[in-house]
Design a protein around this motif. Sequence first.
Motif, PDB file in Angstrom:
ATOM      1  N   ASP A  65       0.844  -1.195   0.000  1.00 55.74           N
ATOM      2  CA  ASP A  65       0.000   0.000   0.000  1.00 55.74           C
ATOM      3  C   ASP A  65       0.882   1.248   0.000  1.00 55.74           C
ATOM      4  O   ASP A  65       2.032   1.204   0.438  1.00 55.74           O
ATOM      5  CB  ASP A  65      -0.897  -0.019   1.243  1.00 55.74           C
ATOM      6  CG  ASP A  65      -2.010   1.009   1.181  1.00 55.74           C
ATOM      7  OD1 ASP A  65      -2.223   1.589   0.101  1.00 55.74           O
ATOM      8  OD2 ASP A  65      -2.662   1.232   2.214  1.00 55.74           O
ATOM      9  N   ASP A  66       0.339   2.353  -0.491  1.00 57.55           N
ATOM     10  CA  ASP A  66       1.034   3.652  -0.477  1.00 57.55           C
ATOM     11  C   ASP A  66       2.420   3.561  -1.102  1.00 57.55           C
ATOM     12  O   ASP A  66       3.383   4.153  -0.601  1.00 57.55           O
ATOM     13  CB  ASP A  66       1.146   4.184   0.956  1.00 57.55           C
ATOM     14  CG  ASP A  66      -0.197   4.449   1.586  1.00 57.55           C
ATOM     15  OD1 ASP A  66      -1.124   4.830   0.850  1.00 57.55           O
ATOM     16  OD2 ASP A  66      -0.339   4.268   2.807  1.00 57.55           O
ATOM     17  N   PHE A  67       2.531   2.816  -2.191  1.00 61.47           N
ATOM     18  CA  PHE A  67       3.840   2.626  -2.817  1.00 61.47           C
ATOM     19  C   PHE A  67       4.416   3.965  -3.274  1.00 61.47           C
ATOM     20  O   PHE A  67       3.754   4.760  -3.920  1.00 61.47           O
ATOM     21  CB  PHE A  67       3.720   1.694  -4.025  1.00 61.47           C
ATOM     22  CG  PHE A  67       5.038   1.408  -4.697  1.00 61.47           C
ATOM     23  CD1 PHE A  67       5.962   0.567  -4.102  1.00 61.47           C
ATOM     24  CD2 PHE A  67       5.354   1.978  -5.921  1.00 61.47           C
ATOM     25  CE1 PHE A  67       7.177   0.290  -4.712  1.00 61.47           C
ATOM     26  CE2 PHE A  67       6.559   1.712  -6.539  1.00 61.47           C
ATOM     27  CZ  PHE A  67       7.481   0.862  -5.930  1.00 61.47           C
ATOM     28  N   GLY A  68       5.675   4.183  -2.907  1.00 63.19           N
ATOM     29  CA  GLY A  68       6.353   5.406  -3.299  1.00 63.19           C
ATOM     30  C   GLY A  68       6.405   6.455  -2.221  1.00 63.19           C
ATOM     31  O   GLY A  68       7.019   7.512  -2.412  1.00 63.19           O
ATOM     32  N   LEU A  85       0.444  10.909  -5.397  1.00 63.43           N
ATOM     33  CA  LEU A  85       0.828  10.927  -6.807  1.00 63.43           C
ATOM     34  C   LEU A  85      -0.396  11.033  -7.709  1.00 63.43           C
ATOM     35  O   LEU A  85      -0.315  11.546  -8.830  1.00 63.43           O
ATOM     36  CB  LEU A  85       1.626   9.661  -7.149  1.00 63.43           C
ATOM     37  CG  LEU A  85       2.212   9.567  -8.559  1.00 63.43           C
ATOM     38  CD1 LEU A  85       3.164  10.732  -8.833  1.00 63.43           C
ATOM     39  CD2 LEU A  85       2.936   8.249  -8.753  1.00 63.43           C
ATOM     40  N   ILE A  86      -1.538  10.575  -7.222  1.00 63.95           N
ATOM     41  CA  ILE A  86      -2.773  10.594  -8.017  1.00 63.95           C
ATOM     42  C   ILE A  86      -3.460  11.954  -7.970  1.00 63.95           C
ATOM     43  O   ILE A  86      -4.093  12.373  -8.951  1.00 63.95           O
ATOM     44  CB  ILE A  86      -3.742   9.508  -7.503  1.00 63.95           C
ATOM     45  CG1 ILE A  86      -3.064   8.128  -7.522  1.00 63.95           C
ATOM     46  CG2 ILE A  86      -5.021   9.494  -8.308  1.00 63.95           C
ATOM     47  CD1 ILE A  86      -2.486   7.735  -8.863  1.00 63.95           C
ATOM     48  N   LYS A  90       3.706  14.501 -12.478  1.00 62.19           N
ATOM     49  CA  LYS A  90       3.098  13.313 -11.875  1.00 62.19           C
ATOM     50  C   LYS A  90       2.744  12.283 -12.937  1.00 62.19           C
ATOM     51  O   LYS A  90       2.918  11.075 -12.722  1.00 62.19           O
ATOM     52  CB  LYS A  90       1.855  13.704 -11.073  1.00 62.19           C
ATOM     53  CG  LYS A  90       2.156  14.434  -9.776  1.00 62.19           C
ATOM     54  CD  LYS A  90       0.883  14.675  -8.976  1.00 62.19           C
ATOM     55  CE  LYS A  90       1.195  15.319  -7.625  1.00 62.19           C
ATOM     56  NZ  LYS A  90      -0.018  15.513  -6.813  1.00 62.19           N
ATOM     57  N   ARG A  91       2.250  12.735 -14.077  1.00 68.91           N
ATOM     58  CA  ARG A  91       1.915  11.793 -15.147  1.00 68.91           C
ATOM     59  C   ARG A  91       3.158  11.072 -15.650  1.00 68.91           C
ATOM     60  O   ARG A  91       3.127   9.872 -15.933  1.00 68.91           O
ATOM     61  CB  ARG A  91       1.217  12.522 -16.302  1.00 68.91           C
ATOM     62  CG  ARG A  91      -0.187  13.002 -15.964  1.00 68.91           C
ATOM     63  CD  ARG A  91      -0.970  13.370 -17.217  1.00 68.91           C
ATOM     64  NE  ARG A  91      -0.366  14.457 -17.963  1.00 68.91           N
ATOM     65  CZ  ARG A  91      -0.573  15.747 -17.724  1.00 68.91           C
ATOM     66  NH1 ARG A  91      -1.350  16.122 -16.722  1.00 68.91           N
ATOM     67  NH2 ARG A  91       0.008  16.680 -18.466  1.00 68.91           N
ATOM     68  N   THR A  92       4.259  11.782 -15.748  1.00 70.23           N
ATOM     69  CA  THR A  92       5.510  11.166 -16.196  1.00 70.23           C
ATOM     70  C   THR A  92       5.983  10.118 -15.200  1.00 70.23           C
ATOM     71  O   THR A  92       6.381   9.006 -15.580  1.00 70.23           O
ATOM     72  CB  THR A  92       6.595  12.236 -16.387  1.00 70.23           C
ATOM     73  OG1 THR A  92       6.172  13.165 -17.392  1.00 70.23           O
ATOM     74  CG2 THR A  92       7.906  11.607 -16.824  1.00 70.23           C
ATOM     75  N   VAL A 112      -1.620  -3.099 -10.693  1.00 68.83           N
ATOM     76  CA  VAL A 112      -1.568  -1.778 -10.069  1.00 68.83           C
ATOM     77  C   VAL A 112      -2.972  -1.321  -9.672  1.00 68.83           C
ATOM     78  O   VAL A 112      -3.919  -1.452 -10.458  1.00 68.83           O
ATOM     79  CB  VAL A 112      -0.943  -0.746 -11.024  1.00 68.83           C
ATOM     80  CG1 VAL A 112      -1.002   0.656 -10.421  1.00 68.83           C
ATOM     81  CG2 VAL A 112       0.494  -1.131 -11.347  1.00 68.83           C
ATOM     82  N   ILE A 113      -3.090  -0.790  -8.457  1.00 65.75           N
ATOM     83  CA  ILE A 113      -4.301  -0.122  -8.005  1.00 65.75           C
ATOM     84  C   ILE A 113      -3.968   1.342  -7.773  1.00 65.75           C
ATOM     85  O   ILE A 113      -3.018   1.656  -7.045  1.00 65.75           O
ATOM     86  CB  ILE A 113      -4.841  -0.730  -6.701  1.00 65.75           C
ATOM     87  CG1 ILE A 113      -5.160  -2.215  -6.879  1.00 65.75           C
ATOM     88  CG2 ILE A 113      -6.078   0.033  -6.213  1.00 65.75           C
ATOM     89  CD1 ILE A 113      -5.500  -2.933  -5.579  1.00 65.75           C
ATOM     90  N   CYS A 114      -4.718   2.233  -8.377  1.00 69.03           N
ATOM     91  CA  CYS A 114      -4.576   3.660  -8.093  1.00 69.03           C
ATOM     92  C   CYS A 114      -5.687   4.045  -7.129  1.00 69.03           C
ATOM     93  O   CYS A 114      -6.874   3.829  -7.420  1.00 69.03           O
ATOM     94  CB  CYS A 114      -4.643   4.496  -9.367  1.00 69.03           C
ATOM     95  SG  CYS A 114      -3.131   4.392 -10.360  1.00 69.03           S
ATOM     96  N   GLU A 115      -5.316   4.603  -5.975  1.00 65.10           N
ATOM     97  CA  GLU A 115      -6.297   4.930  -4.941  1.00 65.10           C
ATOM     98  C   GLU A 115      -6.375   6.445  -4.738  1.00 65.10           C
ATOM     99  O   GLU A 115      -5.536   7.199  -5.215  1.00 65.10           O
ATOM    100  CB  GLU A 115      -5.934   4.243  -3.626  1.00 65.10           C
ATOM    101  CG  GLU A 115      -4.563   4.598  -3.080  1.00 65.10           C
ATOM    102  CD  GLU A 115      -4.223   3.861  -1.798  1.00 65.10           C
ATOM    103  OE1 GLU A 115      -5.160   3.390  -1.119  1.00 65.10           O
ATOM    104  OE2 GLU A 115      -3.029   3.783  -1.470  1.00 65.10           O
TER     105      GLU A 115
END
Length: 259
Positions: free
Chosen positions: A153-156, A179-180, A189-191, A207-210
């Motif tokens: 979770d919360d990668f990065g 990041l989202i 952020k898109r890059t 990948v899950i974007c939350e």
Amino acid sequence: MSGQKCIGCQDGAGFEMPITMAFQPILNVADGTVFAQEALVRGINGEGAGHILGQVSDQNRYAFDQTCRVKAIELAAGLKFADDGTSLSINFLPNAVYEPRACIRLTLATAMKYDFPLKRIIFEFTETEKLDTDHLLNILRSYRAMGFQTAIDDFGSGYAGLGLLSKFQPDLVKIDMELIRDIDTDRVKRTILSNTLAMLKDLDIRVICEGIETAGEFDVLRDMGVELMQGYLLGKPSVAALTNPVWPTSKQPENRACA
């Protein structure tokens, strides 16, 4: 670690505050289904997660972690969403797990009691807490061997990051919501996300974007090839119940299915 017993099984303090779980959907926007329901801890009198986590100490950490697992499986079994192929995502505290195969016994017993399939349980941990990497790897590898899915979770956002990923590839990675946020108006952020998605695809990690809150964020993520999404735009948590997902109308999937 292998010789240690689960201290909490015998000597640890119990977690006295009564809890329940709220469930928030994780949607597969590619096929219009609910991929998973994440169990989020709540107090039975409406207390939020922050208040409850503030009651967790070194003495009751194990009991809290075990209580959350049992409550999540118990409620999920009653809601019967696994019958439709939807998974249950449970957050766990690596520092509450002393020896994986000993500390998982109550989880296994609860899943067996309620006939909840192990393959439908995702164990996710946040990397914002500094951890013993070898201990964490032992947990993740043990859980995978037992048939559970695993997720970061919360990668990065924290300590584990790429170093952990080089040693263990979980089934899923949840991208940190910072990041989202406003990714539709932020080229940098898109890059960053574009390159992260490519790396995770090469590693065969889903990948899950939350944290998706706007239609603009949703549209950009979908255009970037993200299939699994979670956020208030798509469905807020519901206490001991399922939220009816909201599919943004701009690019609504044809075969919509609600858990």
